[in-house]
Motif scaffolding. Sequence first.
Motif, PDB file in Angstrom:
ATOM      1  N   THR A  51       0.843  -1.196   0.000  1.00 50.87           N
ATOM      2  CA  THR A  51       0.000   0.000   0.000  1.00 50.87           C
ATOM      3  C   THR A  51       0.883   1.253   0.000  1.00 50.87           C
ATOM      4  OG1 THR A  51      -0.034   0.129   2.406  1.00 50.87           O
ATOM      5  CG2 THR A  51      -1.784  -1.207   1.345  1.00 50.87           C
ATOM      6  N   PRO A  52       0.291   2.401  -0.283  1.00 51.51           N
ATOM      7  CA  PRO A  52       1.069   3.641  -0.178  1.00 51.51           C
ATOM      8  C   PRO A  52       1.678   3.839   1.212  1.00 51.51           C
ATOM      9  CG  PRO A  52      -0.902   4.056  -1.457  1.00 51.51           C
ATOM     10  CD  PRO A  52      -1.030   2.654  -0.903  1.00 51.51           C
ATOM     11  N   ALA A  53       0.955   3.492   2.264  1.00 53.26           N
ATOM     12  CA  ALA A  53       1.485   3.644   3.623  1.00 53.26           C
ATOM     13  C   ALA A  53       2.719   2.765   3.828  1.00 53.26           C
ATOM     14  CB  ALA A  53       0.412   3.302   4.653  1.00 53.26           C
ATOM     15  N   ALA A  55       4.603   1.592   1.399  1.00 55.98           N
ATOM     16  CA  ALA A  55       5.628   2.103   0.475  1.00 55.98           C
ATOM     17  C   ALA A  55       6.415   3.245   1.110  1.00 55.98           C
ATOM     18  CB  ALA A  55       4.983   2.555  -0.832  1.00 55.98           C
ATOM     19  N   LEU A  56       5.725   4.131   1.817  1.00 56.15           N
ATOM     20  CA  LEU A  56       6.411   5.231   2.492  1.00 56.15           C
ATOM     21  C   LEU A  56       7.393   4.710   3.540  1.00 56.15           C
ATOM     22  CD1 LEU A  56       3.414   7.673   2.974  1.00 56.15           C
ATOM     23  CD2 LEU A  56       5.468   8.115   1.600  1.00 56.15           C
ATOM     24  N   ARG A  57       6.971   3.705   4.296  1.00 57.76           N
ATOM     25  CA  ARG A  57       7.826   3.147   5.337  1.00 57.76           C
ATOM     26  C   ARG A  57       9.019   2.395   4.744  1.00 57.76           C
ATOM     27  NH1 ARG A  57       5.473   3.110  10.466  1.00 57.76           N
ATOM     28  NH2 ARG A  57       3.409   4.053  10.468  1.00 57.76           N
ATOM     29  N   LEU A  58       8.755   1.577   3.724  1.00 60.22           N
ATOM     30  CA  LEU A  58       9.847   0.850   3.073  1.00 60.22           C
ATOM     31  C   LEU A  58      10.857   1.819   2.463  1.00 60.22           C
ATOM     32  CD1 LEU A  58       7.863  -1.999   1.297  1.00 60.22           C
ATOM     33  CD2 LEU A  58       9.547  -2.291   3.145  1.00 60.22           C
ATOM     34  N   ALA A  59      10.360   2.860   1.820  1.00 62.41           N
ATOM     35  CA  ALA A  59      11.242   3.832   1.166  1.00 62.41           C
ATOM     36  C   ALA A  59      12.161   4.505   2.175  1.00 62.41           C
ATOM     37  CB  ALA A  59      10.416   4.866   0.418  1.00 62.41           C
ATOM     38  N   ARG A  60      11.602   4.892   3.291  1.00 60.75           N
ATOM     39  CA  ARG A  60      12.398   5.562   4.321  1.00 60.75           C
ATOM     40  C   ARG A  60      13.470   4.614   4.876  1.00 60.75           C
ATOM     41  NH1 ARG A  60      14.583   9.810   6.885  1.00 60.75           N
ATOM     42  NH2 ARG A  60      14.397   9.697   9.130  1.00 60.75           N
ATOM     43  N   THR A  64      15.007   4.068  -0.578  1.00 54.96           N
ATOM     44  CA  THR A  64      14.486   4.058  -1.943  1.00 54.96           C
ATOM     45  C   THR A  64      13.469   5.188  -2.018  1.00 54.96           C
ATOM     46  OG1 THR A  64      12.732   2.467  -1.387  1.00 54.96           O
ATOM     47  CG2 THR A  64      14.830   1.553  -2.169  1.00 54.96           C
ATOM     48  N   THR A  65      12.523   5.069  -2.928  1.00 54.36           N
ATOM     49  CA  THR A  65      11.427   6.036  -2.992  1.00 54.36           C
ATOM     50  C   THR A  65      10.113   5.287  -2.850  1.00 54.36           C
ATOM     51  OG1 THR A  65      11.142   5.859  -5.387  1.00 54.36           O
ATOM     52  CG2 THR A  65      12.738   7.507  -4.596  1.00 54.36           C
ATOM     53  N   PRO A  66       9.074   5.972  -2.369  1.00 57.62           N
ATOM     54  CA  PRO A  66       7.767   5.319  -2.328  1.00 57.62           C
ATOM     55  C   PRO A  66       7.303   4.932  -3.733  1.00 57.62           C
ATOM     56  CG  PRO A  66       7.688   7.448  -1.196  1.00 57.62           C
ATOM     57  CD  PRO A  66       9.048   7.301  -1.799  1.00 57.62           C
ATOM     58  N   GLU A  67       7.660   5.749  -4.702  1.00 62.68           N
ATOM     59  CA  GLU A  67       7.278   5.469  -6.090  1.00 62.68           C
ATOM     60  C   GLU A  67       7.867   4.149  -6.586  1.00 62.68           C
ATOM     61  OE1 GLU A  67       6.891   9.801  -5.352  1.00 62.68           O
ATOM     62  OE2 GLU A  67       8.535   8.389  -5.027  1.00 62.68           O
ATOM     63  N   PHE A  68       9.052   3.813  -6.144  1.00 56.83           N
ATOM     64  CA  PHE A  68       9.657   2.538  -6.519  1.00 56.83           C
ATOM     65  C   PHE A  68       8.731   1.392  -6.138  1.00 56.83           C
ATOM     66  CE2 PHE A  68      12.211  -1.144  -5.104  1.00 56.83           C
ATOM     67  CZ  PHE A  68      12.820  -1.484  -6.303  1.00 56.83           C
ATOM     68  N   TRP A  69       8.264   1.378  -4.896  1.00 59.02           N
ATOM     69  CA  TRP A  69       7.413   0.295  -4.399  1.00 59.02           C
ATOM     70  C   TRP A  69       6.032   0.326  -5.040  1.00 59.02           C
ATOM     71  CZ3 TRP A  69      10.102  -3.343  -2.414  1.00 59.02           C
ATOM     72  CH2 TRP A  69      11.332  -3.040  -1.838  1.00 59.02           C
ATOM     73  N   ILE A  70       5.469   1.521  -5.200  1.00 58.54           N
ATOM     74  CA  ILE A  70       4.142   1.638  -5.820  1.00 58.54           C
ATOM     75  C   ILE A  70       4.207   1.227  -7.285  1.00 58.54           C
ATOM     76  CG2 ILE A  70       2.368   3.300  -6.529  1.00 58.54           C
ATOM     77  CD1 ILE A  70       2.276   2.437  -3.540  1.00 58.54           C
ATOM     78  N   ASN A  71       5.268   1.602  -7.979  1.00 54.22           N
ATOM     79  CA  ASN A  71       5.411   1.206  -9.383  1.00 54.22           C
ATOM     80  C   ASN A  71       5.561  -0.310  -9.523  1.00 54.22           C
ATOM     81  OD1 ASN A  71       5.160   3.818 -10.333  1.00 54.22           O
ATOM     82  ND2 ASN A  71       7.361   4.174 -10.423  1.00 54.22           N
ATOM     83  N   LEU A  72       6.314  -0.927  -8.621  1.00 47.13           N
ATOM     84  CA  LEU A  72       6.410  -2.393  -8.649  1.00 47.13           C
ATOM     85  C   LEU A  72       5.033  -3.019  -8.461  1.00 47.13           C
ATOM     86  CD1 LEU A  72       9.586  -3.147  -6.480  1.00 47.13           C
ATOM     87  CD2 LEU A  72       9.331  -3.506  -8.950  1.00 47.13           C
ATOM     88  N   GLN A  73       4.268  -2.499  -7.504  1.00 43.69           N
ATOM     89  CA  GLN A  73       2.950  -3.048  -7.226  1.00 43.69           C
ATOM     90  C   GLN A  73       1.999  -2.822  -8.398  1.00 43.69           C
ATOM     91  OE1 GLN A  73       2.040  -4.834  -4.266  1.00 43.69           O
ATOM     92  NE2 GLN A  73       0.474  -5.418  -5.734  1.00 43.69           N
ATOM     93  N   THR A  74       2.018  -1.630  -8.971  1.00 43.46           N
ATOM     94  CA  THR A  74       1.143  -1.322 -10.102  1.00 43.46           C
ATOM     95  C   THR A  74       1.484  -2.201 -11.295  1.00 43.46           C
ATOM     96  OG1 THR A  74       0.861   0.951  -9.339  1.00 43.46           O
ATOM     97  CG2 THR A  74       0.390   0.524 -11.660  1.00 43.46           C
TER      98      THR A  74
END
Length: 98
Positions: A51-53, A55-60, A64-74
């Motif tokens: 989720t975006p939430a 993704a923010l935690r993983l990025a921090r 990385t960036t939250p976009e990295f995780w969201i793009n992988l998921q999308t």
Amino acid sequence: MATKTNPVHPGEILREEFMAPIGLSQNRLAAQLHVPVTRIGEIVNGRRAITPATALRLARLLRTTPEFWINLQTHYDLDTERDRAAAAVQREVQPLPA
């Protein structure tokens, strides 16, 4: 002819590219992120989306960036849906005239 591969769940990327190289356990990752360990277990086993939430935690944590995780998921979601519904969409939806 190219061979179709199964989409890679972002949890597999998390597990294989981030956790495994540094020996980070699911329990330790969950503690570092301040999330339930069940969430991490479901993500790394491909049973839960990032989720975006999250993704923010993983990025921090992982720099990385939250976009990295969201793009992988999308990407995973779209590939999965494309495999599941492409024939029906092709059959049922006609493009508008030019």
